[in-house]
Each structure stands twice: as C-alpha cells, then as structure tokens.
Design an enzyme around this catalytic site. Structure first.
Site, mmCIF file in Angstrom:
data_model
loop_
_atom_site.group_PDB
_atom_site.id
_atom_site.type_symbol
_atom_site.label_atom_id
_atom_site.label_comp_id
_atom_site.label_asym_id
_atom_site.label_seq_id
_atom_site.Cartn_x
_atom_site.Cartn_y
_atom_site.Cartn_z
ATOM 1 N N CYS A 131 0.837 -1.207 0.000
ATOM 2 C CA CYS A 131 0.000 0.000 0.000
ATOM 3 C C CYS A 131 0.875 1.261 0.000
ATOM 4 O O CYS A 131 1.536 1.557 0.992
ATOM 5 C CB CYS A 131 -0.881 -0.055 1.245
ATOM 6 S SG CYS A 131 -1.668 1.479 1.722
ATOM 7 N N CYS B 51 0.353 3.653 2.889
ATOM 8 C CA CYS B 51 0.867 3.044 4.118
ATOM 9 C C CYS B 51 2.371 3.264 4.241
ATOM 10 O O CYS B 51 2.877 3.590 5.315
ATOM 11 C CB CYS B 51 0.578 1.545 4.133
ATOM 12 S SG CYS B 51 -1.156 1.102 4.122
#
Length: 85
Positions: free
Chosen positions: A9, A12
């Site tokens: 991600c 992230c």
C-alpha cells in the site's frame, strides 16, 4: 495508536516515516504500534475495517478514535494527546 498497514500500500509506506516521528513526539505518554494486515489478519478482523492505512487510537483497550488514510504528523500527535495519560 495502532497503524494497520501493508507493504503493498503506497499511502501506508508514506505514513511510516510520519509515524516514526509521531512515536518520538508522544514517547512516555502513548505508544504507536504497527500491524501488517497481510501477516496479522486476526487483529484486522477484530477491529473491523476495510481500508488501509487505518489508524486506531485505544485508551484502556477501548477504541476512542479511528483515522483512515494518509494523515498529517501534527494531526496525529494532536489526536493521540487528547487521550494520553
């Protein structure tokens, strides 16, 4: 605060260095932890979320605030300090 994230991600990964600075800013008053949802699926199921990154602030093992997506460092420190001991 628990950061639910995954290496796949991009937001992230961008949040990682921000959380490192947040952890330093709140040291001694709160803790910042990370759970890789690809490896810790049971924890992810327990907190019932669908998007990552999801940041959950706990006080006395009870969820008090939830933030989703990339966040600003100052906003995270402020959110955590509202509940710090």
């Amino acid at each position: 605060m628990i950061d639910f994230w995954a290496p796949r991600c991009p937001p992230c990964r961008a949040l990682g260095p921000i959380l490192e600075r947040v952890a330093i800013a709140v040291a001694g008053k709160a803790k910042v932890g990370k759970y890789n949802v690809d490896e810790e699926s049971k924890s992810a199921d327990k907190f019932n979320f669908r998007n990552i990154p999801t940041l959950i602030i706990l006080k006395d093992n009870t969820e008090v605030e939830r933030l989703v997506g990339l966040q600003l460092e100052a906003d995270l420190v402020s959110a955590i300090m509202k509940y710090a001991k």
